[in-house]
Design a protein around this motif. Structure first.
Motif, PDB file in Angstrom:
ATOM      1  N   VAL A  62      21.375  28.689  -1.982  1.00 16.71           N
ATOM      2  CA  VAL A  62      21.066  29.313  -0.698  1.00 16.71           C
ATOM      3  C   VAL A  62      22.283  30.049  -0.133  1.00 16.71           C
ATOM      4  O   VAL A  62      22.211  31.210   0.269  1.00 16.71           O
ATOM      5  CB  VAL A  62      20.564  28.256   0.313  1.00 16.71           C
ATOM      6  CG1 VAL A  62      20.366  28.880   1.682  1.00 16.71           C
ATOM      7  CG2 VAL A  62      19.271  27.612  -0.179  1.00 16.71           C
ATOM      8  N   LEU A  63      23.450  29.390  -0.148  1.00 24.51           N
ATOM      9  CA  LEU A  63      24.650  29.956   0.470  1.00 24.51           C
ATOM     10  C   LEU A  63      25.167  31.209  -0.230  1.00 24.51           C
ATOM     11  O   LEU A  63      25.647  32.136   0.420  1.00 24.51           O
ATOM     12  CB  LEU A  63      25.761  28.901   0.502  1.00 24.51           C
ATOM     13  CG  LEU A  63      25.613  27.807   1.557  1.00 24.51           C
ATOM     14  CD1 LEU A  63      26.670  26.736   1.350  1.00 24.51           C
ATOM     15  CD2 LEU A  63      25.730  28.396   2.955  1.00 24.51           C
ATOM     16  N   CYS A  64      25.086  31.245  -1.548  1.00 25.36           N
ATOM     17  CA  CYS A  64      25.671  32.372  -2.272  1.00 25.36           C
ATOM     18  C   CYS A  64      24.909  33.667  -2.029  1.00 25.36           C
ATOM     19  O   CYS A  64      25.421  34.752  -2.339  1.00 25.36           O
ATOM     20  CB  CYS A  64      25.739  32.077  -3.766  1.00 25.36           C
ATOM     21  SG  CYS A  64      24.140  32.033  -4.592  1.00 25.36           S
ATOM     22  N   LEU A  65      23.717  33.595  -1.467  1.00 27.77           N
ATOM     23  CA  LEU A  65      22.941  34.787  -1.164  1.00 27.77           C
ATOM     24  C   LEU A  65      23.139  35.265   0.274  1.00 27.77           C
ATOM     25  O   LEU A  65      22.633  36.306   0.658  1.00 27.77           O
ATOM     26  CB  LEU A  65      21.450  34.501  -1.398  1.00 27.77           C
ATOM     27  CG  LEU A  65      21.096  34.081  -2.833  1.00 27.77           C
ATOM     28  CD1 LEU A  65      19.635  33.703  -2.917  1.00 27.77           C
ATOM     29  CD2 LEU A  65      21.435  35.200  -3.801  1.00 27.77           C
ATOM     30  N   MET A  66      23.904  34.494   1.059  1.00 25.84           N
ATOM     31  CA  MET A  66      24.166  34.855   2.441  1.00 25.84           C
ATOM     32  C   MET A  66      25.496  35.585   2.554  1.00 25.84           C
ATOM     33  O   MET A  66      26.393  35.398   1.720  1.00 25.84           O
ATOM     34  CB  MET A  66      24.185  33.598   3.311  1.00 25.84           C
ATOM     35  CG  MET A  66      22.883  32.813   3.280  1.00 25.84           C
ATOM     36  SD  MET A  66      23.007  31.193   4.071  1.00 25.84           S
ATOM     37  CE  MET A  66      23.376  31.668   5.745  1.00 25.84           C
ATOM     38  N   GLN A  67      25.614  36.425   3.552  1.00 27.69           N
ATOM     39  CA  GLN A  67      26.840  37.182   3.732  1.00 27.69           C
ATOM     40  C   GLN A  67      27.901  36.345   4.453  1.00 27.69           C
ATOM     41  O   GLN A  67      27.596  35.530   5.299  1.00 27.69           O
ATOM     42  CB  GLN A  67      26.570  38.459   4.531  1.00 27.69           C
ATOM     43  CG  GLN A  67      25.599  39.412   3.838  1.00 27.69           C
ATOM     44  CD  GLN A  67      25.433  40.713   4.596  1.00 27.69           C
ATOM     45  OE1 GLN A  67      26.378  41.216   5.193  1.00 27.69           O
ATOM     46  NE2 GLN A  67      24.224  41.250   4.581  1.00 27.69           N
ATOM     47  N   ARG A  68      29.158  36.594   4.087  1.00 28.65           N
ATOM     48  CA  ARG A  68      30.330  36.004   4.734  1.00 28.65           C
ATOM     49  C   ARG A  68      30.263  34.478   4.788  1.00 28.65           C
ATOM     50  O   ARG A  68      30.561  33.854   5.796  1.00 28.65           O
ATOM     51  CB  ARG A  68      30.500  36.572   6.145  1.00 28.65           C
ATOM     52  CG  ARG A  68      30.599  38.088   6.185  1.00 28.65           C
ATOM     53  CD  ARG A  68      30.718  38.599   7.607  1.00 28.65           C
ATOM     54  NE  ARG A  68      30.681  40.058   7.637  1.00 28.65           N
ATOM     55  CZ  ARG A  68      29.570  40.769   7.747  1.00 28.65           C
ATOM     56  NH1 ARG A  68      28.411  40.138   7.835  1.00 28.65           N
ATOM     57  NH2 ARG A  68      29.610  42.089   7.771  1.00 28.65           N
ATOM     58  N   GLN A  69      29.914  33.890   3.681  1.00 29.78           N
ATOM     59  CA  GLN A  69      29.878  32.432   3.583  1.00 29.78           C
ATOM     60  C   GLN A  69      30.850  31.930   2.515  1.00 29.78           C
ATOM     61  O   GLN A  69      30.586  30.940   1.838  1.00 29.78           O
ATOM     62  CB  GLN A  69      28.450  31.972   3.259  1.00 29.78           C
ATOM     63  CG  GLN A  69      27.424  32.317   4.312  1.00 29.78           C
ATOM     64  CD  GLN A  69      27.694  31.638   5.629  1.00 29.78           C
ATOM     65  OE1 GLN A  69      28.127  30.487   5.667  1.00 29.78           O
ATOM     66  NE2 GLN A  69      27.441  32.341   6.728  1.00 29.78           N
ATOM     67  N   ASN A  70      31.992  32.648   2.375  1.00 30.56           N
ATOM     68  CA  ASN A  70      32.922  32.312   1.302  1.00 30.56           C
ATOM     69  C   ASN A  70      33.404  30.868   1.355  1.00 30.56           C
ATOM     70  O   ASN A  70      33.462  30.171   0.331  1.00 30.56           O
ATOM     71  CB  ASN A  70      34.121  33.264   1.334  1.00 30.56           C
ATOM     72  CG  ASN A  70      33.721  34.708   1.161  1.00 30.56           C
ATOM     73  OD1 ASN A  70      32.938  35.240   1.941  1.00 30.56           O
ATOM     74  ND2 ASN A  70      34.224  35.352   0.120  1.00 30.56           N
ATOM     75  N   VAL A  71      33.801  30.423   2.559  1.00 30.32           N
ATOM     76  CA  VAL A  71      34.324  29.071   2.690  1.00 30.32           C
ATOM     77  C   VAL A  71      33.265  28.035   2.334  1.00 30.32           C
ATOM     78  O   VAL A  71      33.529  27.080   1.588  1.00 30.32           O
ATOM     79  CB  VAL A  71      34.856  28.834   4.113  1.00 30.32           C
ATOM     80  CG1 VAL A  71      35.274  27.373   4.285  1.00 30.32           C
ATOM     81  CG2 VAL A  71      36.020  29.767   4.414  1.00 30.32           C
ATOM     82  N   ALA A  72      32.052  28.252   2.842  1.00 27.21           N
ATOM     83  CA  ALA A  72      30.982  27.300   2.547  1.00 27.21           C
ATOM     84  C   ALA A  72      30.647  27.264   1.066  1.00 27.21           C
ATOM     85  O   ALA A  72      30.433  26.198   0.483  1.00 27.21           O
ATOM     86  CB  ALA A  72      29.733  27.661   3.368  1.00 27.21           C
TER      87      ALA A  72
END
Length: 447
Positions: free
Chosen positions: A303-313
């Motif tokens: 889920v997270l890798c498809l969202m923008q600006r979620q590098n830290v997560a």
């Protein structure tokens, strides 16, 4: 035996009740002790170095694919085949490797693997005339193939080595160290390759940097390992076994950083889990808990890798996925021996490795086939890529969740090797009283 070389491993249980008014039987007391040798640490060191070296040869070109393709004058697809050849070659050779470990012996298997690893590394740096030195792609592929031939000989051996050289309270730790040396090598390749070869002209220097350690490790294996097993067994199962015979280059690439975090935390998790299992013998509980947590981390990553600006997560999730997921491998290898005993350690490790390689190829083909053109997907955290992996990631998360749930619900087994060791110890201690149970209570296994 060399002076000071032997350590005593007393398998007797001092807290066991002894028969009243019975004097110690010195001969029986000797039977309650197994000897372990300091040479076991050299065998483990050689195997760790060899696993690490072979993994660096495997992943040499992936972190510097563009530079490698430019130097070798081939396409990126050709560069990818320098890594894929490992999986292709290992599948048909795995059965032969298990036979060799059980029939020819541990030493011959390790030494042959060390020589193939060294010859593959050296062949990759051979080129044309000195005045016009150029390494042809075909020669590099030949070297990769030789190194790939060595992989099953090296990667199957930690379980067998641990069983032959280490006592029962050190087996999982030794297996963990030998097995985790392979992902450590992948980590080294992710660091060293971009650091050395930031330009295409530096590829020969990179290949040389990997060839030198391979030569040293081959010498160490050939000279340092003198036998397949110690003079006396370290445990009851070894004695009575019926087994048949990666910072600069990484920081420039977020995906590389996530891969590094995955491996680093995986090694840490494996170390901690290996120590825990060595003390408690709770293989099933440890694997089921870690598989469940790694499946949750996989869902979060998809889920997270498809969202923008979620590098830290994304980086945090990769770390957690490595910590819980990668650490399962060595413990699972130990569990495979426990549930299949007295089948040979090499045979069980080989079957698991073969199935893992087959599923890796199937997953690669499946996930690639369901990927969609990038134009249909927004820009993702992991950067611009030719294709969108939205569907692929969801499919992978679903598969991971399904097989994890299936394993947690269905898999139950006895610890057959520990039970066999307990039976042997009990027979030897029958004149001293009752025996303490080996490992967890069998009822807790099915809880």
């Amino acid at each position: 035996m060399e002076n000071g070389e032997v350590e005593q491993n007393d398998v007797s249980n001092d807290s066991s009740p002894l028969v009243a008014d019975s004097s110690p039987n010195e001969e029986l007391k000797k039977l309650l002790q197994f000897k372990v040798y300091k040479r076991r640490w050299l065998v483990l060191l050689v195997l760790c170095l060899l696993n690490c070296s072979n993994a660096t040869l495997w992943l040499t070109f992936a972190p510097v694919a563009d530079q490698s393709a430019e130097y070798l004058k081939v396409t990126l697809a050709n560069i990818n085949w320098l890594s894929v050849v490992y999986m292709v070659v290992s599948i048909p050779l795995s059965v032969g490797t298990t036979w060799m470990l059980d029939t020819v012996g541990l030493r011959a298997t390790i030494v042959l693997g060390a020589w193939l690893n060294m010859l593959g590394a050296v062949m990759r740096i051979c080129g044309g005339p000195p005045d016009d030195f150029k390494i042809p792609y075909e020669l590099v592929m030949a070297g990769q193939t030789l190194a790939a031939l060595a992989q099953p000989l090296i990667i199957f051996t930690p379980t067998k080595m641990a069983a032959l050289w280490f006592p029962d309270h050190q087996r999982a730790t030794a297996n963990m160290m030998g097995s985790m040396a392979n992902p450590l090598g992948l980590l080294v390749a992710n660091v060293v390759s971009p650091a050395i070869a930031d330009k295409a002209s530096q590829i020969p220097r990179l290949l040389l940097a990997y060839a030198v350690p391979a030569c040293f490790i081959c010498f160490l294996a050939t000279v340092g390992i003198r036998s397949s097993a110690p003079p006396t067994p370290p445990s009851a199962s070894a004695e009575f076994s019926t087994s048949e015979p990666f910072m600069k280059g990484v920081k420039l690439d977020f995906a590389g950083l996530c891969g590094a975090l995955f491996i680093v935390f995986g090694i840490v998790g494996a170390a901690l889990l290996g120590l825990y299992v060595d003390k408690t013998k709770r293989f099933i509980e440890a694997i089921k808990i870690n598989m469940s947590l790694s499946a949750l981390a996989g869902i979060a990553f998809s889920v997270l890798c498809l969202m923008q600006r979620q590098n830290v997560a994304v980086a945090i999730v990769c770390s957690l996925f490595g910590f819980f997921g990668y650490s399962i491998y060595p413990v699972a290898m130990e569990l495979s021996v426990e549930c299949s005993y007295p089948v040979g350690e090499a045979s069980t490790a080989g079957l698991i490795f073969i199935s893992g390689q087959i599923f890796s190829i199937c997953y690669t083909v499946l996930l690639q086939s369901v990927a969609t053109p990038l134009a249909e997907s927004p820009r993702s955290t992991c950067g611009v890529a030719p294709q969108s992996w939205k569907v692929s990631m969801m499919v992978l998360a679903a598969l991971t969740t399904f097989f994890t749930a299936l394993f947690v619900i269905v898999f139950h087994t006895r610890y057959k090797r520990l039970e066999a060791e307990k039976d042997v110890t009990c027979r030897r201690k029958r004149d001293y009283g009752s025996c303490a149970p080996a490992g967890p209570d069998p009822a807790s296994i099915n809880a």
